[in-house]
Design a protein around this motif. Structure first.
Motif, PDB file in Angstrom:
ATOM      1  N   HIS A 147       0.832  -1.188   0.000  1.00 40.09           N
ATOM      2  CA  HIS A 147       0.000   0.000   0.000  1.00 40.09           C
ATOM      3  C   HIS A 147       0.876   1.250   0.000  1.00 40.09           C
ATOM      4  CE1 HIS A 147       1.085  -0.837   4.155  1.00 40.09           C
ATOM      5  NE2 HIS A 147       0.927   0.445   4.409  1.00 40.09           N
TER       6      HIS A 147
ATOM      7  N   LYS B 116       0.444   5.546   1.067  1.00 39.49           N
ATOM      8  CA  LYS B 116      -0.411   6.627   1.539  1.00 39.49           C
ATOM      9  C   LYS B 116      -0.322   7.872   0.660  1.00 39.49           C
ATOM     10  CE  LYS B 116      -0.345   5.214   6.401  1.00 39.49           C
ATOM     11  NZ  LYS B 116       0.000   5.616   7.791  1.00 39.49           N
TER      12      LYS B 116
ATOM     13  N   ARG C  94      -0.911  -3.398  -5.875  1.00 35.30           N
ATOM     14  CA  ARG C  94      -1.691  -2.700  -4.855  1.00 35.30           C
ATOM     15  C   ARG C  94      -2.307  -3.744  -3.932  1.00 35.30           C
ATOM     16  NH1 ARG C  94      -2.551   2.652  -6.559  1.00 35.30           N
ATOM     17  NH2 ARG C  94      -2.016   2.984  -8.728  1.00 35.30           N
TER      18      ARG C  94
ATOM     19  N   HIS D 194      -2.649  -4.833   0.702  1.00 38.51           N
ATOM     20  CA  HIS D 194      -2.521  -4.381   2.075  1.00 38.51           C
ATOM     21  C   HIS D 194      -1.335  -5.075   2.745  1.00 38.51           C
ATOM     22  CE1 HIS D 194      -6.301  -2.211   1.947  1.00 38.51           C
ATOM     23  NE2 HIS D 194      -6.886  -3.279   1.443  1.00 38.51           N
ATOM     24  N   GLY D 195      -0.751  -4.391   3.720  1.00 42.98           N
ATOM     25  CA  GLY D 195       0.279  -5.023   4.527  1.00 42.98           C
ATOM     26  C   GLY D 195       1.695  -4.750   4.083  1.00 42.98           C
TER      27      GLY D 195
END
Length: 292
Positions: free
Chosen positions: A15, A17, A28, A30-31
């Motif tokens: 990911h 920000k 793309r 998570h983690g």
């Protein structure tokens, strides 16, 4: 025959920000990259002859075990560099804690036009401030640019004048699937890039390799000519442990696969072909030097 790999670009997180509006990031998820996956990747990369790794994002300074990532690579006898967008006090502190173990730090920034297009706040001035705050052998300001003005280029040249900071340039790539906020055509975006290049060349000495890259980029975007096979000497490892010759490639293998299969993959001819996005990553000698 495949091109022998000497370096590897490693994603520390699935990911990001920053979430640039013009980003064409291949992965793309998570983690964060786990130490188990990373250690296994380093072992396989070492066996393949890789001599150095570059930690990239998401944002490397957000990784909870950044220091361990850097130290593990050194334990495998590899040099370590980093690409970061570090700006906050916490991010710069995390970067400073490993600066003595890094051979190179590249800090990303965007021109004013690119910031408006991508909804980012990564100014060149804040990137230079980050680079001046760390002590590493080589420092690079990587500027993603779009719709630059001569005054902005002159300010950029002043920012790096008298420093040891090198400047690396990358145009925003707007294609038919990309963000077309201006409603223009692909031809319009190519013409915009050429105008930007002319503006940059007034204050920066653009290398022949970089100009050649821009010529290749124009051909890839505007002609029907078939792209040549990937010849990158840099591998890519995703945060999930997928090894590819390019972040945008479709041909790859996970580091959890048997050693023999990984060896076979790395020794086989590349199936991926070069496109505009991956050409921006593995072009050689793409830095520009401020004019004297």
């Amino acid at each position: 025959m495949s091109t022998p790999a000497r370096t590897a670009l490693i994603s520390t997180a699935g990911h990001c920000k920053v979430a640039c509006g013009f980003c064409f990031r291949a992965d793309r998820a998570h983690g964060f990259l786990t130490l188990t996956t990373y250690t296994r990747a380093l072992s396989r990369l070492k066996e393949a002859g890789v001599e150095g790794v570059c930690l990239t994002g998401g944002e490397p300074t957000h990784h909870p075990e950044l220091r361990q990532l850097v130290r593990l690579a050194h334990q495998f006898g590899m040099s370590v560099s980093m690409v970061t967008s570090a700006r906050t006090e916490a991010e710069i502190t995390a970067l400073a804690e490993v600066e003595h173990l890094l051979s190179n730090v590249t800090v990303s920034a965007d021109s004013k036009g690119a910031m408006a297009l991508g909804r980012t706040t990564r100014t060149a001035a804040s990137a230079v401030a980050t680079l001046l705050a760390v002590d590493v052998p080589a420092k690079v300001l990587h500027l993603t640019y779009w719709d630059v003005e001569e005054e902005e280029v002159a300010q950029l040249a002043d920012l790096v004048a008298g420093t040891a900071i090198e400047v690396q340039l990358s145009p925003v790539l707007l294609n038919e699937q990309g963000p077309r906020r201006d409603g223009g055509s692909l031809q319009d975006s190519v013409e915009r890039r050429e105008a930007d290049t002319a503006a940059l060349a007034r204050c920066f000495r653009l290398s022949n390799a970089y100009r050649s890259y821009l010529d290749d980029l124009r051909r890839m975007q505007l002609s029907d000519e078939e792209a040549h096979p990937c010849r990158s000497a840099t591998l890519y490892v995703s945060a999930g442990g997928d090894v590819r010759r390019c972040p945008y490639g479709v041909d790859g293998i996970n580091v959890q696969a048997p050693r023999s299969e990984i060896t076979g993959f790395l020794g086989s001819p590349a199936k991926d072909r070069v496109g505009p996005d991956c050409a921006a990553i593995c072009r050689p000698a793409s830095r520009a030097c401020a004019a004297a």
